[in-house]
Enzyme design. Structure first.
Site, PDB file in Angstrom:
ATOM      1  N   GLN A  89       0.829  -1.198   0.000  1.00 25.33           N
ATOM      2  CA  GLN A  89       0.000   0.000   0.000  1.00 25.33           C
ATOM      3  C   GLN A  89       0.868   1.254   0.000  1.00 25.33           C
ATOM      4  O   GLN A  89       0.344   2.360  -0.136  1.00 25.33           O
ATOM      5  CB  GLN A  89      -0.893   0.001   1.240  1.00 25.33           C
ATOM      6  CG  GLN A  89      -1.887  -1.152   1.302  1.00 25.33           C
ATOM      7  CD  GLN A  89      -2.591  -1.217   2.643  1.00 25.33           C
ATOM      8  OE1 GLN A  89      -2.028  -1.679   3.628  1.00 25.33           O
ATOM      9  NE2 GLN A  89      -3.815  -0.735   2.691  1.00 25.33           N
ATOM     10  N   ASP A  92       6.334   4.570  -1.425  1.00 25.19           N
ATOM     11  CA  ASP A  92       7.794   4.682  -1.464  1.00 25.19           C
ATOM     12  C   ASP A  92       8.381   3.485  -2.222  1.00 25.19           C
ATOM     13  O   ASP A  92       7.677   2.538  -2.573  1.00 25.19           O
ATOM     14  CB  ASP A  92       8.371   4.763  -0.050  1.00 25.19           C
ATOM     15  CG  ASP A  92       8.055   3.518   0.790  1.00 25.19           C
ATOM     16  OD1 ASP A  92       8.553   2.429   0.452  1.00 25.19           O
ATOM     17  OD2 ASP A  92       7.305   3.624   1.782  1.00 25.19           O
ATOM     18  N   HIS A 107      -1.271   1.337  -4.653  1.00 30.39           N
ATOM     19  CA  HIS A 107      -1.641   2.749  -4.538  1.00 30.39           C
ATOM     20  C   HIS A 107      -0.737   3.661  -5.351  1.00 30.39           C
ATOM     21  O   HIS A 107      -0.714   4.872  -5.130  1.00 30.39           O
ATOM     22  CB  HIS A 107      -1.628   3.179  -3.072  1.00 30.39           C
ATOM     23  CG  HIS A 107      -2.714   2.548  -2.268  1.00 30.39           C
ATOM     24  ND1 HIS A 107      -2.688   2.469  -0.889  1.00 30.39           N
ATOM     25  CD2 HIS A 107      -3.882   1.963  -2.639  1.00 30.39           C
ATOM     26  CE1 HIS A 107      -3.783   1.860  -0.462  1.00 30.39           C
ATOM     27  NE2 HIS A 107      -4.515   1.533  -1.508  1.00 30.39           N
ATOM     28  N   CYS A 118      -4.734  12.777 -20.430  1.00 28.53           N
ATOM     29  CA  CYS A 118      -4.644  11.701 -21.425  1.00 28.53           C
ATOM     30  C   CYS A 118      -4.220  10.355 -20.831  1.00 28.53           C
ATOM     31  O   CYS A 118      -4.275   9.333 -21.520  1.00 28.53           O
ATOM     32  CB  CYS A 118      -3.696  12.092 -22.549  1.00 28.53           C
ATOM     33  SG  CYS A 118      -1.940  12.067 -22.099  1.00 28.53           S
ATOM     34  N   ASN A 199       2.545  -6.871  13.110  1.00 20.94           N
ATOM     35  CA  ASN A 199       2.147  -5.477  13.235  1.00 20.94           C
ATOM     36  C   ASN A 199       2.616  -4.922  14.573  1.00 20.94           C
ATOM     37  O   ASN A 199       2.868  -5.666  15.518  1.00 20.94           O
ATOM     38  CB  ASN A 199       0.622  -5.364  13.121  1.00 20.94           C
ATOM     39  CG  ASN A 199       0.171  -4.007  12.610  1.00 20.94           C
ATOM     40  OD1 ASN A 199       0.926  -3.305  11.944  1.00 20.94           O
ATOM     41  ND2 ASN A 199      -1.059  -3.642  12.916  1.00 20.94           N
TER      42      ASN A 199
END
Length: 234
Positions: A89, A92, A107, A118, A199
């Protein structure tokens, strides 16, 4: 796209490299209204402000250095070629700079520019301006090639295919609050994958994971990779 191991990464994996998350107090995100700098409507209203914001983020990302978590995932891919897919996500390029080669930026990326008129794409310069002309059509409609709120993420067909065929799904450094990425664990689990959360703290989707480990990404990700390569996990 097939891969035995599908890894989703979010802002938490880059936080220790100095790149802030949405939730950081005093960070770059907290200094702006997201509706003004991260939506198509905001860009239409004030493209100069949007470019100022992303020029700062591009500079921040260019100065950042991949951390031990990025390096560990690159090592996993190098030692298990053809088995690892990173879906990030993040906008960088720290995964690539650490050595990862199979990375899908759902993303978009700060390294790319696109034309709002265009759709032409090209490598982004360090600094972009609202008046920059598109090298394809000449229109002064250049924008960062970033998926903003309200826009559809990139590579979704490849991501869904990979999730359906994965044996292992790992989510690293993401809050589990933004869809469609928040639903990836459920999709992988329905397909029979073993699921693991790595996490800083339990995410909003913790209950869907087979296992969870919490702590700094630079510590828990290398430890997990060591176990994978030694055949001690799963």
């Amino acid at each position: 796209m097939s891969a035995r191991i599908v890894i989703l990464t979010g802002a938490g994996i880059s936080a220790e490299s100095g790149l802030g998350t949405f939730r950081d107090e005093g960070g770059i995100w907290s200094q702006y209204d997201l509706a003004e700098v991260a939506t198509p409507e905001g860009f239409a209203a004030d493209p100069a402000l949007v470019h100022t914001f992303y020029n700062a983020r591009r500079k921040n990302a260019a100065e950042a250095i991949p951390n031990a978590a990025h390096a560990a995932l690159a090592r996993l891919e190098a030692e298990r070629p053809g088995e690892v897919l990173i879906v990030t996500q993040n906008i960088d390029d720290l995964h690539e700079r650490a050595g990862s080669r199979t990375v899908l930026h759902m993303h978009g990326t700060l390294r790319a520019a696109t034309c709002a008129a265009c759709g032409h794409g090209w490598d982004a310069p360090p600094v972009m301006h609202a008046e920059d002309a598109c090298p394809g059509c000449g229109a002064p409609a250049t924008r960062p090639d970033i998926v903003w709120f309200g826009e559809f993420p990139y590579h979704m067909d490849d991501i869904w295919e990979a999730l359906r065929g994965a044996e292992v799904f790992v989510s690293i450094g993401t809050s589990g609050s933004v869809y469609p990425a928040a639903a990836f664990v459920q999709d992988a689990a329905r397909a029979g994958a073993l699921t693991l959360e790595l996490n800083l703290e339990p995410s909003e989707t913790r209950s869907y994971f087979t296992e969870a480990r919490h702590g700094k990404a630079s510590e828990i990700v290398p430890a997990w990779v060591d176990e994978m390569l030694a055949g001690r996990w799963p």
